[in-house]
Design a protein around this motif. Sequence first.
Motif, PDB file in Angstrom:
ATOM      1  N   TYR A  74     -20.280 -25.340 -25.403  1.00 31.04           N
ATOM      2  CA  TYR A  74     -20.956 -24.744 -26.576  1.00 31.04           C
ATOM      3  C   TYR A  74     -20.279 -23.723 -27.126  1.00 31.04           C
ATOM      4  N   GLY A  75     -19.041 -24.142 -28.294  1.00 29.83           N
ATOM      5  CA  GLY A  75     -17.963 -23.766 -28.594  1.00 29.83           C
ATOM      6  C   GLY A  75     -17.469 -23.317 -27.613  1.00 29.83           C
ATOM      7  N   ALA A  76     -17.341 -22.225 -27.461  1.00 28.25           N
ATOM      8  CA  ALA A  76     -16.328 -21.553 -27.006  1.00 28.25           C
ATOM      9  C   ALA A  76     -16.495 -21.434 -25.715  1.00 28.25           C
ATOM     10  N   SER A  77     -18.240 -21.429 -25.281  1.00 26.65           N
ATOM     11  CA  SER A  77     -19.205 -20.964 -23.941  1.00 26.65           C
ATOM     12  C   SER A  77     -19.213 -22.254 -23.127  1.00 26.65           C
ATOM     13  N   TYR A  78     -19.726 -22.007 -22.312  1.00 29.05           N
ATOM     14  CA  TYR A  78     -20.693 -23.062 -21.648  1.00 29.05           C
ATOM     15  C   TYR A  78     -21.627 -22.665 -20.532  1.00 29.05           C
ATOM     16  N   ILE A  79     -22.743 -24.071 -20.086  1.00 34.67           N
ATOM     17  CA  ILE A  79     -23.460 -24.292 -18.565  1.00 34.67           C
ATOM     18  C   ILE A  79     -23.059 -24.136 -17.874  1.00 34.67           C
ATOM     19  N   ASP A  80     -22.812 -24.497 -16.913  1.00 33.43           N
ATOM     20  CA  ASP A  80     -22.370 -25.372 -15.597  1.00 33.43           C
ATOM     21  C   ASP A  80     -24.018 -25.348 -14.265  1.00 33.43           C
ATOM     22  N   PHE A  81     -24.498 -26.226 -14.130  1.00 30.75           N
ATOM     23  CA  PHE A  81     -25.639 -26.881 -13.432  1.00 30.75           C
ATOM     24  C   PHE A  81     -25.841 -28.220 -12.414  1.00 30.75           C
ATOM     25  N   LYS A  82     -26.503 -28.304 -11.892  1.00 32.04           N
ATOM     26  CA  LYS A  82     -26.986 -29.035 -10.889  1.00 32.04           C
ATOM     27  C   LYS A  82     -27.321 -30.128 -11.110  1.00 32.04           C
ATOM     28  N   ASP A  83     -26.953 -31.892 -11.174  1.00 25.71           N
ATOM     29  CA  ASP A  83     -28.020 -32.589 -11.324  1.00 25.71           C
ATOM     30  C   ASP A  83     -29.394 -32.545 -10.667  1.00 25.71           C
ATOM     31  N   GLU A  84     -29.558 -32.534  -9.338  1.00 26.13           N
ATOM     32  CA  GLU A  84     -31.160 -32.771  -8.566  1.00 26.13           C
ATOM     33  C   GLU A  84     -31.553 -31.850  -8.723  1.00 26.13           C
ATOM     34  N   SER A  85     -31.206 -30.571  -8.702  1.00 25.75           N
ATOM     35  CA  SER A  85     -32.361 -29.931  -8.916  1.00 25.75           C
ATOM     36  C   SER A  85     -32.443 -28.530 -10.180  1.00 25.75           C
ATOM     37  N   HIS A  86     -31.361 -28.972 -11.403  1.00 24.29           N
ATOM     38  CA  HIS A  86     -31.179 -28.956 -12.651  1.00 24.29           C
ATOM     39  C   HIS A  86     -31.603 -27.450 -12.679  1.00 24.29           C
ATOM     40  N   ALA A  87     -30.278 -26.699 -11.333  1.00 21.34           N
ATOM     41  CA  ALA A  87     -30.392 -25.152 -11.651  1.00 21.34           C
ATOM     42  C   ALA A  87     -29.119 -25.190 -12.324  1.00 21.34           C
ATOM     43  N   ILE A  88     -29.019 -23.171 -13.122  1.00 19.64           N
ATOM     44  CA  ILE A  88     -28.072 -23.050 -13.349  1.00 19.64           C
ATOM     45  C   ILE A  88     -27.299 -22.677 -12.075  1.00 19.64           C
ATOM     46  N   THR A  89     -25.994 -23.140 -12.325  1.00 22.29           N
ATOM     47  CA  THR A  89     -25.185 -22.143 -10.801  1.00 22.29           C
ATOM     48  C   THR A  89     -24.187 -21.038 -11.604  1.00 22.29           C
ATOM     49  N   SER A  90     -24.155 -21.103 -13.508  1.00 24.24           N
ATOM     50  CA  SER A  90     -23.130 -20.048 -14.428  1.00 24.24           C
ATOM     51  C   SER A  90     -23.627 -20.494 -15.868  1.00 24.24           C
ATOM     52  N   ILE A  91     -22.846 -19.637 -16.235  1.00 25.47           N
ATOM     53  CA  ILE A  91     -23.169 -19.962 -17.288  1.00 25.47           C
ATOM     54  C   ILE A  91     -21.757 -18.636 -17.972  1.00 25.47           C
ATOM     55  N   THR A  92     -21.132 -19.152 -19.187  1.00 23.18           N
ATOM     56  CA  THR A  92     -20.027 -18.053 -19.409  1.00 23.18           C
ATOM     57  C   THR A  92     -19.570 -18.413 -20.619  1.00 23.18           C
ATOM     58  N   ILE A  93     -20.069 -17.202 -21.732  1.00 26.62           N
ATOM     59  CA  ILE A  93     -20.647 -17.155 -22.958  1.00 26.62           C
ATOM     60  C   ILE A  93     -19.012 -16.066 -23.777  1.00 26.62           C
ATOM     61  N   LYS A  94     -18.104 -16.368 -24.721  1.00 27.29           N
ATOM     62  CA  LYS A  94     -17.182 -16.137 -24.700  1.00 27.29           C
ATOM     63  C   LYS A  94     -17.214 -16.153 -26.785  1.00 27.29           C
ATOM     64  N   ASP A  95     -18.493 -16.336 -27.619  1.00 26.74           N
ATOM     65  CA  ASP A  95     -18.325 -16.363 -28.234  1.00 26.74           C
ATOM     66  C   ASP A  95     -20.057 -15.962 -28.534  1.00 26.74           C
ATOM     67  N   THR A  96     -20.275 -16.525 -30.328  1.00 32.05           N
ATOM     68  CA  THR A  96     -22.098 -16.196 -30.454  1.00 32.05           C
ATOM     69  C   THR A  96     -22.747 -17.212 -30.745  1.00 32.05           C
ATOM     70  N   LYS A  97     -22.074 -18.560 -30.089  1.00 29.50           N
ATOM     71  CA  LYS A  97     -23.160 -19.303 -29.694  1.00 29.50           C
ATOM     72  C   LYS A  97     -24.578 -19.008 -28.906  1.00 29.50           C
ATOM     73  N   LEU A  98     -24.252 -18.915 -27.890  1.00 33.16           N
ATOM     74  CA  LEU A  98     -25.484 -18.319 -26.807  1.00 33.16           C
ATOM     75  C   LEU A  98     -25.515 -17.122 -26.578  1.00 33.16           C
ATOM     76  N   SER A  99     -26.461 -16.276 -26.249  1.00 31.74           N
ATOM     77  CA  SER A  99     -27.071 -14.962 -26.315  1.00 31.74           C
ATOM     78  C   SER A  99     -27.311 -15.310 -24.636  1.00 31.74           C
ATOM     79  N   ILE A 100     -27.431 -13.751 -24.297  1.00 29.33           N
ATOM     80  CA  ILE A 100     -28.761 -13.915 -22.622  1.00 29.33           C
ATOM     81  C   ILE A 100     -29.322 -12.334 -23.283  1.00 29.33           C
ATOM     82  N   ASN A 101     -30.411 -12.900 -23.182  1.00 28.22           N
ATOM     83  CA  ASN A 101     -32.005 -12.094 -23.674  1.00 28.22           C
ATOM     84  C   ASN A 101     -31.550 -11.219 -25.157  1.00 28.22           C
ATOM     85  N   GLY A 102     -30.831 -11.729 -26.100  1.00 31.44           N
ATOM     86  CA  GLY A 102     -30.091 -11.117 -27.678  1.00 31.44           C
ATOM     87  C   GLY A 102     -28.754 -10.675 -27.251  1.00 31.44           C
TER      88      GLY A 102
END
Length: 155
Positions: A74-102
């Motif tokens: 998402y822009g300069a940000s990204y979300i990495d997750f596993k396909d089987e469990s659909h568990a997020i393994t990492s998130i990197t936010i480098k712009d305003t497209k994503l937020s964590i708890n606002g």
Amino acid sequence: MKNTIKIILNLAFLTILISCKTVTAQEYFVNDFNISSEFNQSEIISKIGTPDSISEGGSEIVQEFGYNTYIYKYGASYIDFKDESHAITSITIKDTKLSINGITVGASKSEVKSKFENHEEINDRLVVRFQDYAAISFVFDTNGLVSKISYVVFT
């Protein structure tokens, strides 16, 4: 007498157990998506939006770890997750497209501290650890504004 003592001890233990269970832990959201919940790919898109691009870890990742990974950008940000469990393994936010708890890039250190009270200050970062398996790290620029947010699950 022994039964009375056992009943009192059991009631005391039950009271402590219930009080521990009712303490609510803070939940963590990327935009409106609870990052600790299980999900499928359409649910993450419906909550966060269509990513700018999607990449797969590929056969090397599957061979090494036994599952595939996906990176939603998402822009300069990204979300990495596993396909089987659909568990997020990492998130990197480098712009305003994503937020964590606002909180997103550009937020002040005081905003982060007030939103995440259980934090540690480590050099130029505020780190929030939770449930011994993951952490959120807020990196600040020289003006005291968030320049990067990272979420990582310890595996």
